[in-house]
Design a protein around this motif. Sequence first.
Motif, PDB file in Angstrom:
ATOM      1  N   LEU A 361      35.273  61.431  16.888  1.00  0.00           N
ATOM      2  CA  LEU A 361      35.403  59.987  16.754  1.00  0.00           C
ATOM      3  C   LEU A 361      35.664  59.665  15.289  1.00  0.00           C
ATOM      4  N   THR A 362      36.863  59.158  15.034  1.00  0.00           N
ATOM      5  CA  THR A 362      37.256  58.769  13.676  1.00  0.00           C
ATOM      6  C   THR A 362      37.394  57.253  13.630  1.00  0.00           C
ATOM      7  N   ALA A 363      36.703  56.617  12.706  1.00  0.00           N
ATOM      8  CA  ALA A 363      36.732  55.165  12.584  1.00  0.00           C
ATOM      9  C   ALA A 363      37.503  54.757  11.338  1.00  0.00           C
ATOM     10  N   LEU A 364      38.290  53.694  11.474  1.00  0.00           N
ATOM     11  CA  LEU A 364      39.031  53.126  10.348  1.00  0.00           C
ATOM     12  C   LEU A 364      38.417  51.769  10.036  1.00  0.00           C
ATOM     13  N   VAL A 365      37.924  51.596   8.812  1.00  0.00           N
ATOM     14  CA  VAL A 365      37.288  50.342   8.419  1.00  0.00           C
ATOM     15  C   VAL A 365      37.924  49.839   7.133  1.00  0.00           C
ATOM     16  N   GLY A 366      37.739  48.552   6.884  1.00  0.00           N
ATOM     17  CA  GLY A 366      38.286  47.959   5.671  1.00  0.00           C
ATOM     18  C   GLY A 366      38.588  46.490   5.875  1.00  0.00           C
ATOM     19  N   LEU A 554      28.975  57.384   3.017  1.00  0.00           N
ATOM     20  CA  LEU A 554      29.747  56.243   2.521  1.00  0.00           C
ATOM     21  C   LEU A 554      28.846  55.099   2.062  1.00  0.00           C
ATOM     22  N   TYR A 555      27.736  54.892   2.774  1.00  0.00           N
ATOM     23  CA  TYR A 555      26.847  53.790   2.399  1.00  0.00           C
ATOM     24  C   TYR A 555      26.232  54.044   1.024  1.00  0.00           C
ATOM     25  N   HIS A 562      29.634  49.920   1.424  1.00  0.00           N
ATOM     26  CA  HIS A 562      28.280  49.377   1.263  1.00  0.00           C
ATOM     27  C   HIS A 562      28.326  47.842   1.346  1.00  0.00           C
ATOM     28  N   HIS A 563      29.309  47.258   0.677  1.00  0.00           N
ATOM     29  CA  HIS A 563      29.461  45.802   0.663  1.00  0.00           C
ATOM     30  C   HIS A 563      29.782  45.260   2.053  1.00  0.00           C
ATOM     31  N   LEU A 564      30.667  45.942   2.792  1.00  0.00           N
ATOM     32  CA  LEU A 564      31.044  45.494   4.134  1.00  0.00           C
ATOM     33  C   LEU A 564      29.851  45.549   5.092  1.00  0.00           C
ATOM     34  N   VAL A 565      29.064  46.617   5.005  1.00  0.00           N
ATOM     35  CA  VAL A 565      27.891  46.750   5.869  1.00  0.00           C
ATOM     36  C   VAL A 565      26.872  45.659   5.556  1.00  0.00           C
ATOM     37  N   ASP A 566      26.619  45.428   4.273  1.00  0.00           N
ATOM     38  CA  ASP A 566      25.649  44.398   3.883  1.00  0.00           C
ATOM     39  C   ASP A 566      26.109  43.004   4.308  1.00  0.00           C
ATOM     40  N   MET A 567      27.416  42.744   4.177  1.00  0.00           N
ATOM     41  CA  MET A 567      27.942  41.432   4.590  1.00  0.00           C
ATOM     42  C   MET A 567      27.716  41.197   6.074  1.00  0.00           C
TER      43      MET A 567
END
Length: 577
Positions: A361-366, A554-555, A562-567
């Motif tokens: 499982l490969t995830a693309l985030v951004g 990554l976190y 880190h910023h995306l997860v916290d948001m």
Amino acid sequence: MRKKLEILTSGFSNIIRSSVIWATLDAACRMVPSIIAFYGILELFEAFRNERRLDLNRFAILAVCSVIWFLVQMIVSAFAYDKAYLAAYDVSAKGRIALADHLRKLPLGYLEKRNPGDLTTMVLGDYAYVETAISHIVPQGIAAFIVLVITGLGLMFLDWRMTVSLYAMLPLTILCVKLSNRLMVKLGGNHVAAKVASTSRLQEYLFGIKDIKAYSLGGTKFSNLDNAFNHLRKESIKLEGILGPVVMTAISVLKMGFSLVVFTGSYFLIGGKMDVVIFLVFIVVATRVYDPFTLLLMNYTEMKYAMISAERIMEIRQQDPVTGSFRVDNAAFIEFKDVKFSYQDTPTLDGINLTIKPQSLTALVGPSGSGKSTIVKLIARFYEVDEGQITLSGLNLQNIDPEDLYAHISMVFQDVYLFNDTIINNIRIGNQGASDHEIYEAAKKAQCHDFIMALPNGYETKVGEGGSTLSGGEKQRLSIARAFLKNAEIILLDEATASLDLENEAAVQRAIGMLVQEKTVIVIAHRLNTIMHADHIAVLQEGRIVSQGTHEFLYESCELYHHLVDMQNEAKQWKFQ
């Protein structure tokens, strides 16, 4: 001539051969009544000149011949009519199917550059003009030319001087038409462009009707649509108002040939240089010989318009499709090697290097616009890379047979399109050879069997255009059922739960959980909490992979991630005060 015929018929010129033959026979048969009439006039003349009684037996024979020929003419005309329409419908049907199949094979990027109204006008409107040209104009035009040539050759043996006078105005007529060619092409092209624009604006109006209602924008306020239809009206008036007089002028010039025949024949007749019988022959022939050519001139502008439509169709047909000859036995590693890609000269991906392992499982985030969807579309080969390469099992994606590639890939996106057909047929798209039992099993795995059975007609329920009678969650689950039925090794997943309510999200998540077991999954992640256990996560920003690894890595190491997860964690706590 042959090249233009190939363009007009989209390469199916052999189909109209029989219609041309019958149209020629029909045109030739229409000359016979004039010949019978001539023999009747000749009998009257001979009786008058020799001061004898009329030969009533000869008139009786001519009358019988007229009746017989009337029946023959009806039969030939009926066959010509049927052959012309059969050929036109055959060419049109095969041409539309060939065009649709070709569109399916073209890169998605090319289709996105085209105006949707342009493609709609082409498949529906342009082929209607081509159909008319093939059923009427082409057979009648070729027949007119053949009849003119054969008649001219026959008349030359009677009197070459009268034959020259009969056809003397033909070159001038053709010159008039040729001089107006550029005008016809320009006006026809402008009219086609106006039709495309009006179709596009109408589609825009219909698709945006919800917003128009929501913001109280009445139809009279929609200026784009109003301007497009007004422009189409003006171009239509120009087309008819300017080209009509041009064609009528050409026909008048052609018909002057009859007057020339009368003057020339009278001159020779008075001078004793021509027999009156020969004169009568040319008078009778002149009354009918121009008819096929006159009909051709009246249809000439429509023919030019049809050629513009045919050239537009051929321009699409000549576009290079997505090709490849290699086949993949088992879809294993997917690898991006220094991939660069641009949307219409706008850089989107810049130097992407990414390895996707089998059954992972490969995830693309951004952030939005970072290139996540583009990567997925490149894997599906909706677009071709500008630089670098993408490999599947070590083979360059551009060298793999597209049909074979798609056999290894299933796609589940947020925007699901269902055809205006039954539910069972919409699911069967995943595997055309699947049995009803296999479809039911796929539906159960996709968590949609229960809601289907609750519908009035169960699996035979029609879903409306685009699936309009179903909710977003129901459409998503049907899309997943397709993917279950296809059972491909690679799953491309644009997180399908991002816009669903909690109940539908839970059902879709359970379905996806079953779908991706032992598959190679590439997911575009909008809700990061759903991909924390992914084998590999690639973080994108402005078309580059800024970091990749597991969630924990990554976190701790990637500031953007880190910023995306916290948001998203903060957004969960948000509520109305």
